[in-house]
Design an enzyme around this catalytic site. Structure first.
Site, PDB file in Angstrom:
ATOM      1  N   VAL A  90       0.865  -1.175   0.000  1.00 32.06           N
ATOM      2  CA  VAL A  90       0.000   0.000   0.000  1.00 32.06           C
ATOM      3  C   VAL A  90       0.903   1.227   0.000  1.00 32.06           C
ATOM      4  O   VAL A  90       1.949   1.234   0.669  1.00 32.06           O
ATOM      5  CB  VAL A  90      -0.922   0.024   1.239  1.00 32.06           C
ATOM      6  CG1 VAL A  90      -1.760   1.304   1.271  1.00 32.06           C
ATOM      7  CG2 VAL A  90      -1.825  -1.206   1.266  1.00 32.06           C
ATOM      8  N   CYS A  91       0.512   2.238  -0.767  1.00 28.72           N
ATOM      9  CA  CYS A  91       1.230   3.514  -0.763  1.00 28.72           C
ATOM     10  C   CYS A  91       2.701   3.283  -1.156  1.00 28.72           C
ATOM     11  O   CYS A  91       2.992   2.520  -2.072  1.00 28.72           O
ATOM     12  CB  CYS A  91       1.081   4.175   0.603  1.00 28.72           C
ATOM     13  SG  CYS A  91       1.437   5.933   0.682  1.00 28.72           S
ATOM     14  N   THR A  92       3.639   3.921  -0.457  1.00 22.61           N
ATOM     15  CA  THR A  92       5.053   3.804  -0.829  1.00 22.61           C
ATOM     16  C   THR A  92       5.678   2.488  -0.393  1.00 22.61           C
ATOM     17  O   THR A  92       6.870   2.270  -0.598  1.00 22.61           O
ATOM     18  CB  THR A  92       5.867   4.976  -0.258  1.00 22.61           C
ATOM     19  OG1 THR A  92       5.671   5.053   1.166  1.00 22.61           O
ATOM     20  CG2 THR A  92       5.431   6.283  -0.892  1.00 22.61           C
TER      21      THR A  92
END
Length: 228
Positions: A102-104
C-alpha cells in the site's frame, strides 16, 4: 479442511498507520485468517503519528505467509536500503501466493527486486520512483498484475484489501466485509487527487513535500544502485 490463510503486514518506524490499519481491519474479518504484524524485534514501533504499534511476531519467527503486505510512509525511505527488511521480503516472496503493498510500500517491494516487470501503484508523490526498480508505474487505486497487488496512497489500502479478499476468497465475502465496516465513502471535498485538487492546494502541497521528496529520491537512487 484447508489450512487458515496466513496474512502478514510488516511494520517499521515512521510507517503511516492508516496504510495498514485499513487493510488490517479488512483482513481481520476474513473467516479463519491468521493476521500478523511483523517487525525485526518484539518491541514497540513508532508510527508517523502519535500511535505506537506492537508487533505480533518477528522476522525470524514469522511463518510462511500466503499474503505479504508492505505499507508505506516516511519510514519506507529507510526500508528501501534496509537489508534485513529486504531479505525478509525476498524469503517470504518465494512461497507467498500474493506479494502486495500500500502507498510507498511498493518502493520497498521494488528495492527487494520484487516488482521488476510488474505494473504497480503507489502514492501520487512517489510514482516517478517506481521505474528505478524496473516497475511500470500505474496511476490507479488498486493495481493487479498477476500475484502482485499494489494500492495507491493511504486510503486506497481499504480498496486494495477488499479487492484482494475478492480474489483469494470470493466477492460475497469481500462485499460482506465492506458492509460490516460501512465502507461507503462520500468525501466532503474533491481534493483527494492531484488531478482534482484545487491548483493552489496542489502547489502548496508540492512545495511542502519538496524536501522529503528529495530525500526519498536519494534513498531510491542508492537502493536502485545496490539492486543493480
Amino acid at each position: 479442511m484447508s489450512a487458515p490463510l496466513q496474512i502478514g503486514l510488516v511494520i517499521f518506524p515512521k510507517v503511516t498507520q492508516l496504510d495498514f490499519t485499513g487493510p488490517l481491519q479488512v483482513f481481520s474479518s476474513v473467516p479463519g485468517a491468521n493476521v500478523h504484524l511483523i517487525w525485526k524485534r518484539m518491541e514497540p514501533v513508532p508510527s508517523d503519528s502519535v500511535m505506537v504499534l506492537t508487533p505480533t511476531v518477528t522476522f525470524a519467527d514469522c511463518p510462511q505467509l500466503d499474503v505479504i503486505c508492505v505499507p508505506g510512509g516516511a519510514g519506507s525511505d529507510d526500508m528501501v536500503n534496509d537489508e534485513e527488511m529486504l531479505d525478509f521480503l525476498r524469503r517470504q516472496a518465494v512461497g507467498a501466493k500474493y506479494i502486495t503493498s500500500v502507498c510507498t510500500g511498493s518502493l520497498v517491494l521494488g528495492a527487494a527486486g520484487l516488482l521488476r516487470g510488474y505494473r504497480a501503484a503507489t502514492h501520487w508523490t512517489a510514482m516517478e520512483f517506481l521505474e528505478s526498480f524496473g516497475a511500470i508505474p500505474t496511476n490507479t487505486r488498486v493495481c493487479v498484475d498477476r500475484n502482485r497487488i499494489t494500492g495507491g496512497g493511504v486510503t486506497a489500502g481499504i480498496d486494495f484489501a477488499l479487492t484482494l479478499v475478492s480474489i483469494m476468497v470470493d466477492r460475497p465475502t469481500a462485499e460482506a466485509i465492506q458492509l460490516r465496516i460501512e465502507y461507503n465513502p462520500a468525501p466532503p471535498f474533491n481534493a483527494g487527487s492531484p488531478d482534482t485538487a484545487p491548483p493552489e492546494v496542489l502547489a502548496l502541497t508540492k512545495e511542502k513535500i519538496a524536501p522529503s521528496k528529495k530525500r526519498r529520491g536519494e534513498a531510491v537512487h542508492r537502493a536502485a544502485a545496490r539492486l543493480a
